[in-house]
Design a protein around this motif. Structure first.
Motif, PDB file in Angstrom:
ATOM      1  N   VAL A 182       0.843  -1.206   0.000  1.00  0.00           N
ATOM      2  CA  VAL A 182       0.000   0.000   0.000  1.00  0.00           C
ATOM      3  C   VAL A 182       0.872   1.247   0.000  1.00  0.00           C
ATOM      4  CG1 VAL A 182      -1.711   1.356   1.275  1.00  0.00           C
ATOM      5  CG2 VAL A 182      -1.937  -1.136   1.128  1.00  0.00           C
ATOM      6  N   GLU A 183       1.879   1.242   0.843  1.00  0.00           N
ATOM      7  CA  GLU A 183       2.771   2.403   0.927  1.00  0.00           C
ATOM      8  C   GLU A 183       3.488   2.635  -0.397  1.00  0.00           C
ATOM      9  OE1 GLU A 183       5.120   1.196   4.231  1.00  0.00           O
ATOM     10  OE2 GLU A 183       3.731   2.000   5.739  1.00  0.00           O
ATOM     11  N   ASN A 184       3.871   1.556  -1.060  1.00  0.00           N
ATOM     12  CA  ASN A 184       4.510   1.697  -2.379  1.00  0.00           C
ATOM     13  C   ASN A 184       3.547   2.282  -3.410  1.00  0.00           C
ATOM     14  OD1 ASN A 184       7.016   0.762  -1.603  1.00  0.00           O
ATOM     15  ND2 ASN A 184       6.610  -1.361  -2.199  1.00  0.00           N
ATOM     16  N   HIS A 185       2.287   1.827  -3.359  1.00  0.00           N
ATOM     17  CA  HIS A 185       1.272   2.369  -4.271  1.00  0.00           C
ATOM     18  C   HIS A 185       1.057   3.863  -4.000  1.00  0.00           C
ATOM     19  CE1 HIS A 185       0.220  -1.186  -6.391  1.00  0.00           C
ATOM     20  NE2 HIS A 185      -0.321  -1.820  -5.349  1.00  0.00           N
ATOM     21  N   ARG A 186       1.027   4.236  -2.753  1.00  0.00           N
ATOM     22  CA  ARG A 186       0.828   5.637  -2.390  1.00  0.00           C
ATOM     23  C   ARG A 186       1.975   6.506  -2.925  1.00  0.00           C
ATOM     24  NH1 ARG A 186      -2.031   8.605   1.673  1.00  0.00           N
ATOM     25  NH2 ARG A 186      -2.946   6.694   2.522  1.00  0.00           N
ATOM     26  N   ILE A 187       3.191   6.011  -2.759  1.00  0.00           N
ATOM     27  CA  ILE A 187       4.365   6.737  -3.268  1.00  0.00           C
ATOM     28  C   ILE A 187       4.285   6.879  -4.793  1.00  0.00           C
ATOM     29  CG2 ILE A 187       6.873   6.633  -3.582  1.00  0.00           C
ATOM     30  CD1 ILE A 187       6.986   5.247  -0.811  1.00  0.00           C
ATOM     31  N   SER A 188       3.880   5.794  -5.462  1.00  0.00           N
ATOM     32  CA  SER A 188       3.753   5.811  -6.921  1.00  0.00           C
ATOM     33  C   SER A 188       2.693   6.820  -7.360  1.00  0.00           C
ATOM     34  CB  SER A 188       3.394   4.415  -7.434  1.00  0.00           C
ATOM     35  OG  SER A 188       3.216   4.424  -8.832  1.00  0.00           O
ATOM     36  N   LEU A 189       1.596   6.881  -6.619  1.00  0.00           N
ATOM     37  CA  LEU A 189       0.520   7.823  -6.939  1.00  0.00           C
ATOM     38  C   LEU A 189       0.998   9.266  -6.801  1.00  0.00           C
ATOM     39  CD1 LEU A 189      -2.483   6.024  -5.206  1.00  0.00           C
ATOM     40  CD2 LEU A 189      -2.327   6.553  -7.647  1.00  0.00           C
ATOM     41  N   LEU A 190       1.727   9.536  -5.739  1.00  0.00           N
ATOM     42  CA  LEU A 190       2.257  10.882  -5.526  1.00  0.00           C
ATOM     43  C   LEU A 190       3.154  11.291  -6.693  1.00  0.00           C
ATOM     44  CD1 LEU A 190       3.172  10.690  -1.719  1.00  0.00           C
ATOM     45  CD2 LEU A 190       1.318  12.018  -2.721  1.00  0.00           C
ATOM     46  N   HIS A 191       3.951  10.345  -7.139  1.00  0.00           N
ATOM     47  CA  HIS A 191       4.885  10.625  -8.236  1.00  0.00           C
ATOM     48  C   HIS A 191       4.141  10.833  -9.556  1.00  0.00           C
ATOM     49  CE1 HIS A 191       8.431  10.459 -10.768  1.00  0.00           C
ATOM     50  NE2 HIS A 191       7.876   9.476 -11.459  1.00  0.00           N
ATOM     51  N   LYS A 192       3.230   9.921  -9.882  1.00  0.00           N
ATOM     52  CA  LYS A 192       2.537   9.989 -11.162  1.00  0.00           C
ATOM     53  C   LYS A 192       1.596  11.187 -11.261  1.00  0.00           C
ATOM     54  CE  LYS A 192       2.641   5.064 -12.398  1.00  0.00           C
ATOM     55  NZ  LYS A 192       1.819   3.871 -12.708  1.00  0.00           N
ATOM     56  N   LEU A 193       0.964  11.548 -10.157  1.00  0.00           N
ATOM     57  CA  LEU A 193       0.027  12.674 -10.181  1.00  0.00           C
ATOM     58  C   LEU A 193       0.700  13.999  -9.850  1.00  0.00           C
ATOM     59  CD1 LEU A 193      -3.176  11.060  -8.614  1.00  0.00           C
ATOM     60  CD2 LEU A 193      -2.473  11.214 -11.008  1.00  0.00           C
ATOM     61  N   GLU A 194       1.999  13.922  -9.605  1.00  0.00           N
ATOM     62  CA  GLU A 194       2.823  15.121  -9.388  1.00  0.00           C
ATOM     63  C   GLU A 194       2.313  15.981  -8.228  1.00  0.00           C
ATOM     64  OE1 GLU A 194       2.627  16.947 -13.220  1.00  0.00           O
ATOM     65  OE2 GLU A 194       4.065  15.566 -14.118  1.00  0.00           O
ATOM     66  N   VAL A 195       2.053  15.340  -7.101  1.00  0.00           N
ATOM     67  CA  VAL A 195       1.629  16.052  -5.888  1.00  0.00           C
ATOM     68  C   VAL A 195       2.523  15.633  -4.720  1.00  0.00           C
ATOM     69  CG1 VAL A 195      -0.755  16.332  -6.642  1.00  0.00           C
ATOM     70  CG2 VAL A 195      -0.103  14.273  -5.390  1.00  0.00           C
ATOM     71  N   LYS A 196       2.392  16.353  -3.591  1.00  0.00           N
ATOM     72  CA  LYS A 196       3.302  16.134  -2.468  1.00  0.00           C
ATOM     73  C   LYS A 196       2.687  15.347  -1.313  1.00  0.00           C
ATOM     74  CE  LYS A 196       5.827  20.436  -3.392  1.00  0.00           C
ATOM     75  NZ  LYS A 196       6.223  21.766  -2.840  1.00  0.00           N
ATOM     76  N   ASN A 197       1.363  15.322  -1.228  1.00  0.00           N
ATOM     77  CA  ASN A 197       0.739  14.686  -0.064  1.00  0.00           C
ATOM     78  C   ASN A 197      -0.656  14.170  -0.410  1.00  0.00           C
ATOM     79  OD1 ASN A 197      -0.890  17.048  -0.099  1.00  0.00           O
ATOM     80  ND2 ASN A 197       0.616  18.109   1.189  1.00  0.00           N
ATOM     81  N   THR A 198      -1.315  13.606   0.611  1.00  0.00           N
ATOM     82  CA  THR A 198      -2.642  13.030   0.416  1.00  0.00           C
ATOM     83  C   THR A 198      -3.657  14.063  -0.040  1.00  0.00           C
ATOM     84  OG1 THR A 198      -2.203  11.334   2.089  1.00  0.00           O
ATOM     85  CG2 THR A 198      -4.508  11.757   1.536  1.00  0.00           C
ATOM     86  N   ALA A 199      -3.575  15.265   0.527  1.00  0.00           N
ATOM     87  CA  ALA A 199      -4.504  16.327   0.125  1.00  0.00           C
ATOM     88  C   ALA A 199      -4.374  16.618  -1.368  1.00  0.00           C
ATOM     89  CB  ALA A 199      -4.234  17.590   0.935  1.00  0.00           C
TER      90      ALA A 199
END
Length: 211
Positions: A182-199
């Motif tokens: 899950v943590e890896n997916h979250r990191i990947s999402l942050l990278h692909k969507l070009e954002v810094k945090n959950t918000a």
């Protein structure tokens, strides 16, 4: 022969204002005004205007309902939407239905005349401010499509659960995967969507319709 106009708007100030403008235009004539959708549907069958100026919301029927009904019965009827709202989804909906123009009610006299002439001649007309909104929407949608293709099916599932305010552990339990995954997916999402945090993830996902 003058361009004949019908106005469908339940605000007298709008209809009266357009009538006043038309008095100074020798090649245009307002032949009918309607304050309800039912009256419009009945009247337009017996006296068809060259251009119908249609409000987005009459007391009994909405602009989309009226446009769909009129154009189904008479596909050649030229409709120019006259509205106080610039909500881009409504603009796109009316154009998709077959309306030939969308004009904001704060338009000046010359813009109104130009819009009517353009539509009567078979062209399409948008208020200048709407042109930029549509361009912005187009690029936003293209950007969303690009981001959407970047995400895997699992990443989309994780993103949806993040938006639903689930913790990493809850996401792991629901998807039967490890917390580390899950943590890896979250990191990947942050990278692909070009954002810094959950918000940032939530904001981008909602703005672009990713979930």
């Amino acid at each position: 022969m003058p361009i004949t106009l019908a106005i469908a708007d339940d605000h007298p100030v709008v209809a009266n204002g357009i009538r006043t403008i038309m008095r100074g235009v020798p090649n245009m004539e307002v032949i009918d005004t309607y304050t309800s959708g039912q009256a419009l549907l009945q009247g337009i069958q017996t006296r068809r205007p060259d251009v119908l100026l249609l409000d987005m919301q009459l007391p009994d029927l909405s602009g989309p309902e009226l446009a769909a009904s009129i154009l189904k019965r008479d596909p050649q009827q030229r409709i120019l939407v006259l509205s106080s709202t610039d909500i881009i989804l409504q603009v796109k909906k009316m154009l998709k239905l077959g309306c030939m123009g969308y004009l904001l009610k704060d338009a000046d006299d010359m813009t109104i005349i130009q819009a009517i002439e353009t539509v009567q001649q078979g062209g399409q007309y948008l208020s200048p401010a709407l042109n930029q909104l549509l361009i912005d929407d187009l690029f936003r949608n293209k950007k969303a499509e690009k981001k959407n293709t970047l995400l895997t099916r699992r990443e989309k599932e994780v993103l949806q659960l993040i938006i639903d305010e689930h913790t990493n552990q809850e996401i792991a339990d629901k998807l039967f995967i490890s917390l580390h995954t899950v943590e890896n997916h979250r990191i990947s999402l942050l990278h692909k969507l070009e954002v810094k945090n959950t918000a940032g993830l939530v904001k981008v996902a909602l703005q672009t319709g990713l979930v």
